[in-house]
Each structure stands twice: as structure tokens, then as C-alpha cells.
Write a protein that holds these residues in place. Structure first.
Motif, PDB file in Angstrom:
ATOM      1  N   ARG A  26     -19.783 -61.514  88.581  1.00  0.00           N
ATOM      2  CA  ARG A  26     -20.321 -62.755  89.140  1.00  0.00           C
ATOM      3  C   ARG A  26     -20.527 -62.676  90.642  1.00  0.00           C
ATOM      4  NH1 ARG A  26     -17.858 -68.869  88.167  1.00  0.00           N
ATOM      5  NH2 ARG A  26     -19.467 -69.978  89.355  1.00  0.00           N
ATOM      6  N   PHE A  27     -19.581 -62.051  91.354  1.00  0.00           N
ATOM      7  CA  PHE A  27     -19.640 -62.045  92.809  1.00  0.00           C
ATOM      8  C   PHE A  27     -20.124 -60.725  93.398  1.00  0.00           C
ATOM      9  CE2 PHE A  27     -16.506 -65.328  91.787  1.00  0.00           C
ATOM     10  CZ  PHE A  27     -17.013 -66.402  92.518  1.00  0.00           C
ATOM     11  N   GLY A  28     -20.419 -59.751  92.553  1.00  0.00           N
ATOM     12  CA  GLY A  28     -21.005 -58.499  93.025  1.00  0.00           C
ATOM     13  C   GLY A  28     -20.023 -57.566  93.696  1.00  0.00           C
ATOM     14  N   ILE A  29     -18.721 -57.747  93.466  1.00  0.00           N
ATOM     15  CA  ILE A  29     -17.711 -56.863  94.036  1.00  0.00           C
ATOM     16  C   ILE A  29     -17.342 -55.824  92.980  1.00  0.00           C
ATOM     17  CG2 ILE A  29     -15.394 -56.723  95.030  1.00  0.00           C
ATOM     18  CD1 ILE A  29     -15.704 -59.624  95.884  1.00  0.00           C
ATOM     19  N   PRO A  30     -17.347 -54.533  93.333  1.00  0.00           N
ATOM     20  CA  PRO A  30     -17.040 -53.500  92.336  1.00  0.00           C
ATOM     21  C   PRO A  30     -15.720 -53.739  91.631  1.00  0.00           C
ATOM     22  CG  PRO A  30     -17.857 -52.520  94.367  1.00  0.00           C
ATOM     23  CD  PRO A  30     -17.660 -53.972  94.647  1.00  0.00           C
ATOM     24  N   ALA A  31     -15.731 -53.571  90.318  1.00  0.00           N
ATOM     25  CA  ALA A  31     -14.531 -53.826  89.522  1.00  0.00           C
ATOM     26  C   ALA A  31     -13.386 -52.898  89.911  1.00  0.00           C
ATOM     27  CB  ALA A  31     -14.861 -53.667  88.041  1.00  0.00           C
ATOM     28  N   LEU A  32     -13.724 -51.675  90.359  1.00  0.00           N
ATOM     29  CA  LEU A  32     -12.670 -50.727  90.687  1.00  0.00           C
ATOM     30  C   LEU A  32     -11.752 -51.242  91.789  1.00  0.00           C
ATOM     31  CD1 LEU A  32     -13.100 -48.844  93.516  1.00  0.00           C
ATOM     32  CD2 LEU A  32     -15.120 -48.180  92.234  1.00  0.00           C
ATOM     33  N   LEU A  33     -12.309 -52.057  92.711  1.00  0.00           N
ATOM     34  CA  LEU A  33     -11.480 -52.629  93.770  1.00  0.00           C
ATOM     35  C   LEU A  33     -10.406 -53.539  93.191  1.00  0.00           C
ATOM     36  CD1 LEU A  33     -13.927 -53.538  96.680  1.00  0.00           C
ATOM     37  CD2 LEU A  33     -12.078 -51.887  96.708  1.00  0.00           C
ATOM     38  N   PHE A  34     -10.796 -54.354  92.214  1.00  0.00           N
ATOM     39  CA  PHE A  34      -9.832 -55.248  91.582  1.00  0.00           C
ATOM     40  C   PHE A  34      -8.783 -54.461  90.806  1.00  0.00           C
ATOM     41  CE2 PHE A  34     -13.547 -58.077  92.001  1.00  0.00           C
ATOM     42  CZ  PHE A  34     -12.959 -59.132  92.682  1.00  0.00           C
ATOM     43  N   PHE A  35      -9.226 -53.403  90.107  1.00  0.00           N
ATOM     44  CA  PHE A  35      -8.280 -52.598  89.335  1.00  0.00           C
ATOM     45  C   PHE A  35      -7.269 -51.908  90.257  1.00  0.00           C
ATOM     46  CE2 PHE A  35     -12.034 -51.913  86.222  1.00  0.00           C
ATOM     47  CZ  PHE A  35     -11.878 -53.201  85.757  1.00  0.00           C
ATOM     48  N   LEU A  36      -7.774 -51.343  91.356  1.00  0.00           N
ATOM     49  CA  LEU A  36      -6.879 -50.707  92.324  1.00  0.00           C
ATOM     50  C   LEU A  36      -5.913 -51.720  92.932  1.00  0.00           C
ATOM     51  CD1 LEU A  36      -9.316 -48.317  94.246  1.00  0.00           C
ATOM     52  CD2 LEU A  36      -7.392 -47.631  92.825  1.00  0.00           C
ATOM     53  N   ALA A  37      -6.449 -52.883  93.311  1.00  0.00           N
ATOM     54  CA  ALA A  37      -5.608 -53.919  93.917  1.00  0.00           C
ATOM     55  C   ALA A  37      -4.533 -54.382  92.949  1.00  0.00           C
ATOM     56  CB  ALA A  37      -6.475 -55.096  94.358  1.00  0.00           C
ATOM     57  N   PHE A 282      -7.752 -46.418  87.397  1.00  0.00           N
ATOM     58  CA  PHE A 282      -7.631 -47.127  88.666  1.00  0.00           C
ATOM     59  C   PHE A 282      -6.295 -47.855  88.790  1.00  0.00           C
ATOM     60  CE2 PHE A 282     -12.432 -47.082  88.589  1.00  0.00           C
ATOM     61  CZ  PHE A 282     -12.530 -46.189  89.645  1.00  0.00           C
ATOM     62  N   LEU A 283      -5.771 -48.369  87.679  1.00  0.00           N
ATOM     63  CA  LEU A 283      -4.444 -48.985  87.724  1.00  0.00           C
ATOM     64  C   LEU A 283      -3.385 -47.948  88.098  1.00  0.00           C
ATOM     65  CD1 LEU A 283      -4.438 -51.332  84.573  1.00  0.00           C
ATOM     66  CD2 LEU A 283      -4.454 -52.028  86.970  1.00  0.00           C
ATOM     67  N   THR A 284      -3.486 -46.760  87.498  1.00  0.00           N
ATOM     68  CA  THR A 284      -2.525 -45.692  87.793  1.00  0.00           C
ATOM     69  C   THR A 284      -2.619 -45.254  89.245  1.00  0.00           C
ATOM     70  OG1 THR A 284      -2.744 -44.921  85.511  1.00  0.00           O
ATOM     71  CG2 THR A 284      -1.697 -43.429  87.072  1.00  0.00           C
ATOM     72  N   LEU A 285      -3.843 -45.114  89.748  1.00  0.00           N
ATOM     73  CA  LEU A 285      -4.030 -44.730  91.144  1.00  0.00           C
ATOM     74  C   LEU A 285      -3.491 -45.802  92.078  1.00  0.00           C
ATOM     75  CD1 LEU A 285      -7.643 -43.257  90.910  1.00  0.00           C
ATOM     76  CD2 LEU A 285      -5.534 -41.979  91.252  1.00  0.00           C
ATOM     77  N   GLY A 286      -3.688 -47.078  91.697  1.00  0.00           N
ATOM     78  CA  GLY A 286      -3.142 -48.167  92.505  1.00  0.00           C
ATOM     79  C   GLY A 286      -1.631 -48.151  92.534  1.00  0.00           C
ATOM     80  N   LEU A 287      -1.001 -47.823  91.393  1.00  0.00           N
ATOM     81  CA  LEU A 287       0.453 -47.734  91.340  1.00  0.00           C
ATOM     82  C   LEU A 287       0.984 -46.619  92.229  1.00  0.00           C
ATOM     83  CD1 LEU A 287       1.143 -48.210  87.508  1.00  0.00           C
ATOM     84  CD2 LEU A 287       1.857 -49.756  89.336  1.00  0.00           C
TER      85      LEU A 287
END
Length: 488
Positions: A26-37, A282-287
Motif C-alpha cells: 500500500r505504501f510502496g515500502i519494500p517488504a524486506l525492510l519490515f521483515f528485517l525490522a 530476512f527474519l533470521t538476518l534481523g535476529l
């Protein structure tokens, strides 16, 4: 923690990630950013408090995920669309990556006080664009691009990992074993590419051969068959000193170019598996990341990110495509779509496992560069395409209320035939056309409605016939549909 509690945590993280992807669209922000965050919030530095510090496991998860992501991307790549830009994609995925690594390496040497080899290692790690990020953004945004830009960008992102892996591993060897000669590394690179290409073509054909020849009792076993071959392709190719990532991507392209049993359901399965792996990776990398360690390197990370986005990437694109027909604006857009994603972070675990002195700093720098690239470039891709004038209306594939899965021994295929204005078929009823029995019209698509065929229905220009026929019969009717009515 109990097994049930671990499952609750994993399921909750996956569910939140899926719901977050809707916000991304919806907002055009890459999903990977949310997954990493989300991974960082769940980690030991965040409110989740989950302790995770295992680069080897992270690398293993990343390799599994990249195999499935690259194979899914290859399956959905249309060979006839890729062929015109194949040589340009090869240039970008080799020379372009090499130039990017050199420029970033020299800048890191002067700005960060790294040695030349340490700077080149950092440059090699961030040199490749990320297939998961590029596929995700281009397809989720349904972004239409002029000419063959989309195909070139996707081909580059799917095929430039081998060069980045080679440079990263080669420079680590030079840092840990100074006695190694550069000529030996170059020969190793050529060997990796050749074996990767040969294995990719071989395993792609094996997928099609087995899918069409083995009559499995259950449809659900066919995705398991392709999964096993994907991992065999990667493992066997690496065992033969080839590049497994390249082999897997090529195997996807080769298989996707051919018709095989349960093709649609297999593509759907691998698309879902690619998304699952992307979220998991991306979740694993964020962890693995500790936000408290990122803060001290923000200024250095910004310098490298700016140098990469506004200097190294443009230099590599304009030099690599210097003698091509791509316009200045098209090259500028290709440069801007050079997103960094999971691949650089996974490559950043290689120095950690090798025990290099600057490994922690390099990992944190790479992670910050990826975040900056995804946030700055990823969110602005549609606007950049419009501003540079390279956007185009996207042609969406129609969805019909019918599906056909070919089976072994059945030569007929479900194909679409659009009636051209002024052709012999325009204005004629189906019965008047005297179509051969081998050509069966299943459904007629007219504007926004579907019509069940009968002999008395009159066909009009723009109608799409969903028909069942063998290749020879379809070509014959297709030529008839294109021929002009002699009475006009």
C-alpha cells in the motif's frame, strides 16, 4: 522453552510478516525492510529478547532460501523475453559487479582506513543486486517498463550472485592465504561459470523429463520432485566446483521454458515457497543483527551507501552498457534499481566464519548499506521510472475461469487466440468457419465477460478464443485468423 511455545513464536512472526506485506504494497515500502525490522525487534536487543548469534546457521538458512527464490524467479522468467537482453545481462552480472566492487573498495580504503584488500572485500560483498528484493518490488508493484528494461533488471539480479560470491571468497582467500596467485582464482571463476551453466541446463531438462515421464500417483508429489532436484542441482554443482546459485537459476529458466505435467501448480508452489523463504531469511538476518552495534557505524555506513548508490553503481552501469542502444535515462533507471538485499548480508557472514579482524565492522556496515538501499531506492522505484520517462502501462495476463494441466502422452495444449480486425474470422459464426475437429474452442473471452461456445455464436474482433489443440493445428488456425477477409 517448550516446543509449543517455540511454534507460537515462529507462527506469530510469520503471520505478522504476511500482514505487514500488505502495508508494504500500500505504501510502496519494500517488504524486506519490515521483515528485517521485525527480526531486530524480536532479537536480544529488542523487546522480543530472543538471543540469536549463529552466523553459520544464518548462512545455511540464507543458502536454502536463495536456492528457492532463484529457482522460482527462473521459472517465471520468459525465455523469449530474456533472449534479446541476454548478452547485456551477462555483462552487468560480471563486469558490472567487478567494477562496483573495485570502486567501493577504493573508496572504503580512503574513507574508512581499511587496507586495500579489506576495502575490496567490502566492495565485493555489496557488489551484487538482490534477486529477492528486485523480484519482490517489480512484481508486487506491477511496474511496467519500456522496452526490455524489466527483463534486463530481473536477469541481472538473478545472475550476478556468482560473481559476487566468487569475489568475496577469492578475496577472503587472499587475506587468509597470501601465497595464492590471482591467475589461479581467475581460472577457478571460469570453471565455476562453465560448470554452473552446464549443470543448470542439465538439471532443467531433468526436471521436465521426470515430470513428464514419471506418472506419480498424487499431484502433491510433483513439487516435492522439483524441490529435490533444485537442491541436487545446487549441491552437485558445488561439489563439481561450479556455481550452484547460477545452476539453480538456469534450471528454473530452462524448465519454465518447457511444458510439463502440473506446470501451473508447481509454479504456484514455488512462488509460495519463495515468499516463505524470503520472510524466513530476512527474519533470521534481523535476529542476527544487534541494533546497538549499528549506531556507532551510522556515519561510515552512510558514506559507503552514498558512494555505492550515487557513484559505484552508476559508473558500473554506464561503463558496462557504454556501447549499447540503451538511452541515458534507461541506464540511469537501471542504476537506480540496483537494490541490495539479503545476498550481501549473507555474504557478510563469510568473513565472520573466516575469523577476519574487521569481520564485525564489515557485517554491520553491510547491514546498514542494505537498509539504506532498500529504504531510499526501493520505495522510490515507481517514482523514478515515471520521472525518467521509462514507465509504461503494464499488460496484465488475463485470468480465465478454466485451468488445464497437461498429462504425459497428451499432445494438445490450452492456448489463446485473439481475433484480429478484418480477418476471415471477424464477423463469422463458429459453424461457418468449418474448424477442424482437432481444434476445440473451450471458452470465448469478450471484454469483461465469458461466453460458452456454440455453433451459432458470431465472433468479433478482439474476442479471445481459449482453445484446445495440438501445435500444428493451432498454428494453422492462427494463420487463418491473421489472414484478411477477401471481401473487404
Amino acid at each position: 522453552m517448550s516446543f509449543e511455545f517455540i511454534l507460537i513464536i515462529v507462527a506469530s512472526l510469520l503471520l505478522i510478516s504476511v500482514l505487514i506485506s500488505r502495508v508494504s504494497d500500500r505504501f510502496g515500502i519494500p517488504a524486506l525492510l519490515f521483515f528485517l525490522a521485525l527480526g531486530m525487534l524480536a532479537g536480544s536487543d529488542g523487546p522480543g529478547g530472543i538471543y540469536f548469534d549463529d552466523p553459520a546457521l544464518t548462512q545455511f538458512v540464507g543458502i536454502i532460501a536463495l536456492n528457492l527464490i532463484l529457482f522460482a524467479g527462473g521459472l517465471e522468467t520468459e525465455w523469449k523475453e530474456v533472449r534479446p537482453v541476454l548478452k547485456y545481462g551477462i555483462i552487468l552480472s560480471t563486469l558490472g559487479v567487478f567494477i562496483t566492487a573495485i570502486v567501493v573498495g577504493i573508496i572504503a580504503q580512503y574513507l574508512l582506513g581499511f587496507s586495500l584488500l579489506q576495502g575490496l572485500l567490502l566492495g565485493a560483498i555489496v557488489s551484487s543486486t538482490d534477486a529477492a528484493a528486485v523480484f519482490s518490488i517489480l512484481r508486487s508493484k506491477s511496474l511496467g517498463l519500456k522496452g526490455h528494461l524489466r527483463q534486463l533488471i530481473e536477469l541481472e539480479s538473478g545472475s550476478n550472485d556468482p560473481m559476487a560470491v566468487f569475489l568475496t571468497v577469492g578475496i577472503i582467500q587472499l587475506l587468509t592465504r597470501p601465497d595464492i596467485e590471482g591467475t589461479g582464482l581467475f581460472g577457478s571463476f571460469i570453471l565455476q561459470i562453465v560448470i554452473g551453466v552446464l549443470c543448470g541446463f542439465a538439471f532443467g531438462k531433468i526436471i521436465v523429463f521426470l515430470a513428464n515421464r514419471i506418472q506419480l500417483g498424487f499431484e502433491g508429489l510433483y513439487p516435492v520432485l522439483t524441490l529435490s532436484i533444485v537442491f541436487l542441482a545446487y549441491s552437485v554443482t558445488n561439489t563439481l566446483y561450479g556455481n550452484g546459485f547460477l545452476a539453480v537459476y538456469l534450471a528454473g529458466i530452462v524448465a519454465g521454458h518447457r511444458d510439463f505435467v502440473h506446470r501451473r501448480s508447481i509454479i504456484r508452489f514455488h512462488d509460495g515457497a519463495a515468499w516463505l523463504m524470503q520472510i524466513t531469511m530476512f527474519l533470521t538476518l534481523g535476529l542476527l543483527v544487534y541494533p546497538s552495534e549499528i549506531i556507532p557505524i551510522i556515519s561510515s555506513g552512510l558514506l559507503i551507501a552514498i558512494a555505492l548508490i550515487f557513484l559505484a553503481r552508476p559508473i558500473s552501469i554506464y561503463l558496462s552498457l557504454a556501447f549499447t542502444k540503451f538511452s541515458f535515462k534507461e541506464k540511469a533507471f537501471i542504476s537506480w534499481v540496483g537494490l541490495r538485499g539479503a545476498v550481501p548480508i549473507i555474504l557478510a557472514t563469510y568473513p565472520l566464519l573466516a575469523g577476519l579482524p574487521q569481520a564485525d565492522s564489515i557485517f554491520n556496515l553491510v547491514f546498514f548499506v542494505v537498509l539504506t538501499s532498500a529504504l531510499l531506492q526501493g520505495a522510490s522505484i515507481p517514482h523514478a521510472a515515471k520521472w525518467l520517462g521509462v514507465d509504461a502501462p503494464i499488460v496484465k495476463k488475463p485470468i480465465y475461469p478454466i485451468e488445464f494441466n497437461p498429462v504425459s502422452g497428451f499432445k494438445n495444449e490450452l492456448k489463446e487466440l485473439t481475433i484480429q480486425a478484418g480477418s476471415i474470422m471477424d464477423g463469422q459464426t463458429i459453424v461457418e468457419l468449418s474448424l477442424p475437429q482437432e481444434f476445440l474452442i473451450i471458452l470465448i473471452a469478450r471484454e469483461n465477460e465469458f461466453i460458452m461456445p456454440s455453433g451459432g455464436i458470431t465472433l468479433h474482433a478482439g474476442d479471445t478464443l481459449i482453445s484446445l489443440a495440438d501445435k500444428e493445428t493451432f498454428v494453422l488456425i492462427e494463420n487463418t485468423a491473421r489472414s484478411k477477409d477477401a471481401n473487404q
